[in-house]
Design an enzyme around this catalytic site. Structure first.
Site, mmCIF file in Angstrom:
data_model
loop_
_atom_site.group_PDB
_atom_site.id
_atom_site.type_symbol
_atom_site.label_atom_id
_atom_site.label_comp_id
_atom_site.label_asym_id
_atom_site.label_seq_id
_atom_site.Cartn_x
_atom_site.Cartn_y
_atom_site.Cartn_z
ATOM 1 N N SER A 1 35.921 11.114 60.365
ATOM 2 C CA SER A 1 37.359 11.144 59.744
ATOM 3 C C SER A 1 38.832 11.759 59.935
ATOM 4 O O SER A 1 38.294 13.477 60.296
ATOM 5 C CB SER A 1 37.557 9.620 59.685
ATOM 6 O OG SER A 1 39.038 9.405 59.485
ATOM 7 N N ASP B 1 44.576 10.685 64.066
ATOM 8 C CA ASP B 1 43.393 11.112 62.586
ATOM 9 C C ASP B 1 42.239 11.771 63.772
ATOM 10 O O ASP B 1 42.522 11.524 64.884
ATOM 11 C CB ASP B 1 43.433 10.641 62.178
ATOM 12 C CG ASP B 1 42.413 8.596 62.054
ATOM 13 O OD1 ASP B 1 42.346 8.857 63.187
ATOM 14 O OD2 ASP B 1 42.112 8.476 60.852
ATOM 15 N N ASP C 1 39.220 10.919 63.921
ATOM 16 C CA ASP C 1 38.478 9.586 65.445
ATOM 17 C C ASP C 1 39.344 9.003 66.078
ATOM 18 O O ASP C 1 38.689 7.310 66.378
ATOM 19 C CB ASP C 1 37.452 9.599 64.267
ATOM 20 C CG ASP C 1 37.902 8.552 63.297
ATOM 21 O OD1 ASP C 1 38.582 9.123 62.357
ATOM 22 O OD2 ASP C 1 36.765 7.351 62.824
ATOM 23 N N ASP D 1 40.945 6.128 65.111
ATOM 24 C CA ASP D 1 40.983 4.852 64.645
ATOM 25 C C ASP D 1 42.220 4.132 64.011
ATOM 26 O O ASP D 1 43.073 3.123 63.843
ATOM 27 C CB ASP D 1 39.278 4.143 63.802
ATOM 28 C CG ASP D 1 39.796 5.071 62.127
ATOM 29 O OD1 ASP D 1 40.614 5.767 62.211
ATOM 30 O OD2 ASP D 1 39.221 4.180 61.989
#
Length: 450
Positions: A97, A236, A238, A240
């Site tokens: 992340s 961010d 990734d 999510d």
């Protein structure tokens, strides 16, 4: 073997000392032995170490007898989507992340994309890694799976395309993976995208993609102003989580986005249940009630929110930390669905994002989350409760300490991972009161921290 990469909800650690291909291969084997999975989705983020770790993970999964369906470079939510959409037994996303670029990790789910965390299998996987392994009698197979087109179709199903109008939107992928999805969505939308830090690049030439850090916001804010954009979005690594900027370049606290999305979703569904965290609540409660919905409080954290959503069959769940969860997305969090809903709202209402948000900030001014390092958090929180609990309208322990009065309230909670206490304060239409009470609580915490 160093297993410090195993955390409460996922795996994260430095490469190669805390996470490396040798360990990743063992994790794959252990995942299959603990879960019994036969078909597993594997995806990975833009980090330089991710393809090698994903390959080793896949080797371990196959050695233990599971078939691997490799969806390649993607975001965490595409692993969630593919696992549920294709009815797989589980999915693993290789990502760290917004951690530093020399880190990596994994996020794991089981059937229906149910999260695997320390209280339902992750610790068992960690412990199994230390034992000897033997190859399965029949090795698993490997195949690649193209999920982008089905995923994009699913995303577009959340909005009424006919109500969309041309609009300029700044999007900042932070050199993470979000840009790849924007390029696909762009073909179906009437929006003009101004792309900032758009190319996926695991070297992170513009810093680690974490828009919650104030120093990472100016690139998006400046581009909004320079291009006269209707809004800005930043993700961010990734993707999510997504973060919003209004047409003035102002960063919008995630709390107010939860209320906006709850309202937008309930308008579509004609009611339903909405799950929210206890840190800041009044704005969400107000909007949910006005839209004919039912607001339900849950402990903070994705595993808790997702489970409560399943229990309640909630249509939407939101956390002020910019995680947004959707029933039709396997109760999982998405960084793409929220901005599509906000864009739709702007087109349908003809309002600016600032005008939608300003009224809510005025009605329920909030401090935002303030972190303080405290040597003995339980002692300080207990002392605060002893002082403020007297005469309070209500005291709750759903997550940390929530104390409510007629015209202001606060939540104080400990971090799971560090000696930090997190404070959130809000008031009813009285910014000066909110600021005064925030200062008062911070002074009291300082005095008690001896």
């Amino acid at each position: 073997m160093d297993l410090s990469c195993f955390k409460a909800y996922d795996l994260r650690g430095r490469v190669p000392d805390q996470l490396n291909p040798i360990l990743a291969e063992k994790i794959g084997r252990a995942y299959v032995e603990i879960t019994g999975a036969k078909k597993v989705i594997v995806g990975y983020d833009i980090r330089l170490s991710s393809p090698e770790i994903a390959d080793a993970l896949s080797s371990g999964l196959m050695a233990a007898g599971a078939d691997v369906f490799d969806i390649g470079l993607c975001g965490t939510e595409q692993v969630y989507f593919a696992t549920s959409h294709y009815q797989m037994d589980g999915g693993i996303m290789v990502t760290a992340s917004h951690n530093p670029k020399d880190h990596n990790g994994m996020k794991m789910v089981g059937p229906e994309s149910r999260p695997i965390s320390s209280d339902n299998g992750l610790n068992d996987i960690r412990d199994r890694v230390l034992e000897p392994f033997f190859d399965a009698a029949e090795q698993g197979k490997y195949e690649t799976l193209e999920v982008m087109s089905a995923y994009v179709d699913h995303l577009l199903g959340y909005i009424d395309a006919g109500s969309l109008k041309p609009m300029t939107i700044v999007c900042n992928a932070g050199n993470g993976g979000a840009g790849l999805v924007i390029d696909e969505l762009e073909q179906h939308l009437p929006f003009d995208f101004i792309k900032v830090h758009h190319e996926a690049d695991g070297h992170f030439p513009n810093g680690v993609p974490n828009p919650i850090l104030p120093e990472n916001r100016s690139a998006t804010a400046d581009a909004v102003l320079q291009n006269g954009a209707a809004m800005g979005i930043a993700w961010d690594g990734d993707y999510d989580r997504c973060f919003f900027f209004d047409e003035t370049g102002r960063f919008i606290e995630g709390y107010y986005i939860v209320g906006l999305l709850a309202d937008q979703f309930l308008r579509k569904t004609g009611g339903g249940k909405v799950i929210h965290d206890p840190r800041l609540t009044w704005n969400t409660l107000d909007l949910v009630e006005a839209a004919g919905g039912e607001a339900i409080e849950s402990k903070t954290g994705h595993a808790f929110i997702k489970q409560r959503m399943r229990d309640e069959d909630a249509v939407y769940g939101g956390e002020m930390s910019a995680h947004h969860y959707f029933r039709d997305f396997a109760y999982c969090d998405s960084g793409m669905i929220p901005w599509l809903l906000v864009a739709e709202r702007l087109c349908q209402s003809g309002q600016t994002l600032s005008s939608l948000i300003d009224a809510r900030i005025e009605a329920y001014p909030a401090s935002g989350e303030i972190n303080r390092t405290i040597s003995d958090p339980p002692k300080v929180i207990a002392a605060i409760e002893a002082r403020y609990g007297v005469g309070a309208k209500s005291v709750s322990h759903v997550d940390g300490l929530s104390v409510e009065f007629d015209n202001w309230r606060f939540n104080l909670r400990m971090s799971n991972t560090e000696p930090v206490v997190r404070l959130n304060v809000e008031a009813r239409g009285d910014k000066a009161l909110m600021e005064a009470k925030t200062e008062e609580l911070l002074e009291e915490m300082k005095r008690l921290n001896v």
